[in-house]
Design an enzyme around this catalytic site. Structure first.
Site, short mmCIF file in Angstrom:
data_model
loop_
_atom_site.label_atom_id
_atom_site.label_comp_id
_atom_site.label_asym_id
_atom_site.label_seq_id
_atom_site.Cartn_x
_atom_site.Cartn_y
_atom_site.Cartn_z
N GLU A 158 -60.63 -6.26 12.42
CA GLU A 158 -60.06 -6.08 11.73
C GLU A 158 -59.58 -7.30 10.26
O GLU A 158 -58.97 -8.18 11.38
CB GLU A 158 -58.79 -5.18 11.60
N ALA B 247 -50.33 -6.64 15.42
CA ALA B 247 -50.89 -6.21 16.54
C ALA B 247 -51.94 -5.37 15.83
O ALA B 247 -51.96 -5.42 14.71
CB ALA B 247 -49.63 -4.91 16.52
N MET B 248 -52.37 -4.69 16.35
CA MET B 248 -54.35 -3.96 16.04
C MET B 248 -54.80 -2.67 16.45
O MET B 248 -54.18 -2.15 18.12
CB MET B 248 -54.87 -5.16 16.35
N GLU B 249 -54.40 -1.49 15.91
CA GLU B 249 -54.59 -0.41 16.06
C GLU B 249 -55.95 0.06 17.06
O GLU B 249 -56.54 1.37 16.59
CB GLU B 249 -53.56 0.32 14.72
N ASN B 250 -56.59 -0.84 16.92
CA ASN B 250 -58.47 0.14 17.69
C ASN B 250 -57.99 0.98 18.53
O ASN B 250 -57.24 1.36 19.19
CB ASN B 250 -58.76 -1.69 18.90
N HIS C 218 -45.91 1.91 15.28
CA HIS C 218 -47.24 1.77 13.79
C HIS C 218 -48.12 2.28 13.94
O HIS C 218 -48.95 2.71 13.89
CB HIS C 218 -46.62 0.79 13.29
N GLU C 219 -48.53 1.27 15.38
CA GLU C 219 -49.70 0.90 15.81
C GLU C 219 -50.26 2.63 16.47
O GLU C 219 -51.21 2.63 16.00
CB GLU C 219 -50.18 0.19 17.18
#
Ligand code: TRP
Ligand code: ZN
Length: 850
Positions: free
Chosen positions: A122, A256-259, A291-292
């Protein structure tokens, strides 16, 4: 350099993709400097498309070969694109490219961190992995094969094969490329397990590099399980794969990232132990994990049509994580914390050169729009919507949203439509919140005669860049009335403002009431309400709404500070007595009392002064704040030791809200005491502390009074092997240095052997610390501006994304006196004119200069 990348993109130019993707097969042959990526992509013409041109994005890669339906082709390659002729029917595109993860310092695409391979796609990082239609409205099913001589090989979805030196993954849920992830390395798992409400077993893992971090995963794992339960109970959303993995990475641009099925976290946003993380860190980690995780439905199952719709997933997911934290901890405290964030970051943004709508209508680099406005104001809009339609209608609308749009790449129009359909309400005026930038000012006046009370409200939004004229918004104003005994005579009701000026009438009142306006921070607005200190002190003592009780104290503190700074006035006794009353009121949550005891930040005061037409002087503001803290300490002197003792937590450390609140109040009291006892008590706490909250609280109390040199050294010796704790060590000494020493301290730390420009956390510790030292950053000689500019120019070729974000430290330049303005502007110009500056930083510097 990258001309295509400098172009402005407009929301109004959106067109559907020319080709859709049914499936993607990727094979990675991992190598640090020469990873091969082999893709096999099934395309078909989009029946809804207007143009037929076949264009794939791709950057920083070498094309080895390409085929269509098995026949080799020679495509047209530009700096950032691949074009070729394709059949007017479904076809298979294949390509092999070579990329170099080990030299990828931008931390976007496939890169290496501490010997592990990881990805960040992203918003537009997938185009650094292979040629692809890298846009969120192209959703496809991914199958991934990873080949590499590493013990752990991870990608999205479920694992479908595993052998010596390879693994295969299949993600059954169609997704945009920005949710792709791959991780490979020598990792260890902290495992867990979850059974969904319909009885499906899910394997959970938090992966870390071996060597100590294994002991910091337990809290994150519990937070993940709590998030999974909460989303089932509150939103009816179940997890949808057999496995959910989290990986902690040291080098990461954001939190952080929600992959899909493979969340990647900045180590600071997931790893925690009592000894190394503060209570605030624990709370933040719990919120980011939630959140993620929540993105799995709000972001992944329903994604965004284009990047202008970013708030569709981020605003909603922030709103959901805020609800979650409120449910886990305290709603009152969480609401105050969120309002503090809005005022400190979003109002600052909305009232300066970077102001933009929650749904922007143009951008150059989308990474520059992951902002407080999109995230936090985006969440506030949802809170307002919920308040306006009520809880039951909100639940109905959300059910409809998930029903109607599961599997879609959706828009804000889709989102508002479900609320219109579920409630029958016309939301055309409300929709302006997404399009109109700027913070509305609500002016409050009132009158009372013969039992009738009138509340007069006016709203006005000042102009923002590109938007000179503003229309009135729909503003929910939660409102109540007290009588002068402090009893509530009108319980909270929501007044709906829709016009520039409105009067609300309340009858049958026995005496002139005291209004409590904008309870629970019911809208992201600035309230202008001239009232006496006595009235504010009354609300601090009596308001039944915890947010307004706190905010009355805050407004009082701000008035006291401004009086001290501008007129050398003595602090109002009503404020000091009000604080004493709150401090000794055992019926109040200690966390709440700690918030009342804390002063507005110096940056807040500068913002407020500027808003009422004064030029803030950071040096004078700093002196005023220091003076008031001493006054408060002296006024509360007799109560402090007792208050401190009362806040002693017995038993083993837990990061739960109740003991954390006690420690927060204990630290607030300790900070006041240190101003009277020269840090004696703080030194004792430092020596005795068995948790980071108290160790750091003590160190902070010492540094604030220019003591603590020995403790700072001891801290470094104790924690030199813990990166996350050392980040605190770097940040603290810069942010709490005396203003005239802030720049030299930062400069000295850049020469410390553990300073690492390539690590965003470490860079932010030093330079975020410098920004946080408001009087030091704005020291009259301009040295901090220069040092900041020097280092941003150095960082830009390494990591444009982090550089661009940090350039916003200069966004307040127009607030200050001519001399500071000149110095800040020339620092900015120096950045803007640096040779080969990235499009990211160019866009930020240009917008800030205006
Ligand atoms: N989508 C992420 C979140 O809010 C944000 C994010 C993580 C991000 N890494 C990024 C955004 C890199 C842009 C670039 O949870
Ligand atoms: Zn998010």
């Amino acid at each position: 350099m990258k001309d295509a990348a400098h172009q402005t993109i407009y929301l109004r130019d959106y067109t559907p993709p020319a080709y859709l993707v049914d499936s993607v097969h990727l094979t990675f042959k991992l190598s640090a400097t020469a990873t091969r990526v082999i893709s096999r992509i099934a395309f078909r013409p989009n029946p809804d498309a207007k143009t037929g041109n076949f264009v794939l994005q791709g950057e920083d890669m070498t094309l080895i070969s390409a085929k269509i339906d098995g026949s080799p082709i020679t495509p047209d390659l530009a700096q950032t694109e691949l074009r070729c002729d394709v059949p007017n029917a479904p076809f298979i595109f294949e390509a092999e490219v070579e990329i170099s993860p080990s030299t990828n310092t931008a931390l976007e695409g496939l890169y290496m961190s501490g010997g592990m391979y990881c990805t960040q796609c992203e918003a537009e990082g997938f185009r650094k992995i292979t040629y692809y239609p890298d846009r969120p409205d192209v959703m496809a099913v991914f199958t991934v094969r990873i080949e590499g001589d590493l013990p752990v090989l991870l990608s999205n979805g479920n694992q479908t094969g595993l052998g010596d030196g390879w693994a295969e993954w299949h993600d059954p849920w169609p997704k945009p490329a920005y949710l792709f992830a791959l991780v490979a390395g020598n990792l260890v798992a902290h495992p867990g397990q979850f059974t969904t409400k319909s009885g499906k077993d899910v394997a959970l893992n938090i992966y870390v590099r071996p060597g100590g971090d294994e002991a910091k995963c337990a809290f994150g794992m519990e937070a993940l399980k709590k998030s999974m339960v909460w989303d089932e109970e509150v939103y009816g959303r179940e997890y949808d794969l057999d496995i959910f993995n989290i990986v902690a990475v040291d080098d990461f641009n954001m939190g952080a990232m929600e992959n899909k099925g493979l969340n990647i976290f900045n180590a600071s946003a997931v790893l925690a132990s009592a000894e190394t993380a503060t209570d605030a860190d624990f709370e933040r980690i719990e919120a980011i994990i939630a959140h993620e995780y929540f993105h799995n439905w709000t972001g992944n199952r329903i994604t965004c049509r284009d990047w202008f719709q970013l708030c569709l997933k981020e605003g909603l997911t922030v709103f959901r994580d805020q609800q979650f934290t409120g449910d886990m901890r305290s709603h009152a405290v969480k609401r105050i914390d969120d309002a503090l964030v809005m005022r400190a970051y979003q109002f600052r943004e909305d009232n300066g050169p970077l102001a933009h709508p929650v749904r922007p209508d143009s951008f150059v680099e989308i990474n520059n729009f992951y902002t407080a406005t999109v995230y936090e104001k985006g969440a506030e809009i949802i809170g307002m919507l919920k308040r306006l339609v009520g809880d039951a209608n909100y639940a109905k609308a959300l059910d409809l949203y998930f029903d109607r749009h599961d599997g879609d790449a959706a828009t804000i129009e889709d989102w508002l439509q479900v609320f219109e359909d579920a409630t029958g309400r016309d939301l055309r005026q409300f929709a302006l919140w997404y399009a109109q930038a700027g913070t509305p000012r609500i002016t409050v006046t009132d009158d009372y005669a013969d039992g009738t009370y009138h509340l007069h409200l006016t709203q006005e939004t000042p102009p923002t860049p590109g938007q000179p004229d503003k229309a009135p918004l729909v503003i929910p104003v939660a409102f109540g009335l007290l009588n002068d005994n402090g009893d509530e005579v009108l319980p909270t009701q929501v007044l709906e403002m829709t016009q520039s000026q409105q009067t609300f009438t309340f009858e049958g009142l026995a005496s002139k009431p005291i209004p409590s306006v904008l309870r629970d921070f019911s809208a992201p607005v600035i309230l202008r309400h001239d009232r006496s200190n006595a009235e504010r002190a009354f609300l601090l003592a009596h308001d039944t709404d915890p947010f307004n009780k706190w905010d009355a104290g805050r407004a009082l503190a701000q008035d006291v500070l401004i009086g001290m700074i501008r007129d050398d006035a003595a602090p109002d006794g009503a404020y000091l007595d009000g604080l004493a009353a709150v401090l000794r009121d055992d019926s109040l949550d200690p966390a709440f009392r700690a918030l009342v005891l804390s002063l507005p930040s110096e940056e807040d005061t500068a913002q407020v002064l500027f808003d009422v037409g004064h030029t803030p002087n950071p040096t004078a503001i700093n002196r005023g704040h220091e003076a008031l803290k001493l006054h408060i300490a002296q006024h509360l002197q007799d109560m402090l030791p007792r208050a401190c003792a009362d806040m002693t937590v017995t038993g083993p450390y837990t990061p739960d809200a109740a003991p954390a609140g006690q420690r927060a109040l204990g630290n607030a009291v300790l900070s006041l005491m240190s101003r009277l006892d020269g840090g004696r008590q703080a030194s004792q706490q430092f020596a005795a502390a068995d948790n980071m909250t108290q160790q750091l609280g003590a160190l902070r109390a010492l540094l604030q009074i220019a003591k603590g040199e020995a403790e700072l050294a001891a801290f470094a010796t104790q924690w030199q092997h813990d990166r996350l704790v050392m980040d605190k060590w770097f940040a603290l000494q810069v942010s709490l240095a005396a203003p005239q020493l802030a720049t030299s301290t930062a400069e000295r730390l850049t020469r410390h052997p553990d300073f690492e420009i390539r690590n965003p956390n470490r860079f932010r510790s030093v330079f975020g610390g410098l920004k946080a030292n408001t009087a030091g950053f704005h020291a009259p000689d301009g040295a901090a501006y220069d040092l900041m500019a020097d280092w941003l120019i150095k960082l830009d070729p390494i990591n444009p994304q982090t550089t661009a974000r940090m350039t916003s430290v200069f966004d307040t330049w127009r607030r200050y006196d001519a001399d500071r303005q000149d110095k800040m502007r020339s620092a900015l110009q120096r950045i803007a004119q640096a040779p080969d500056l990235s499009p990211d930083t160019t866009e930020m510097a240009t917008r800030i200069l205006g």
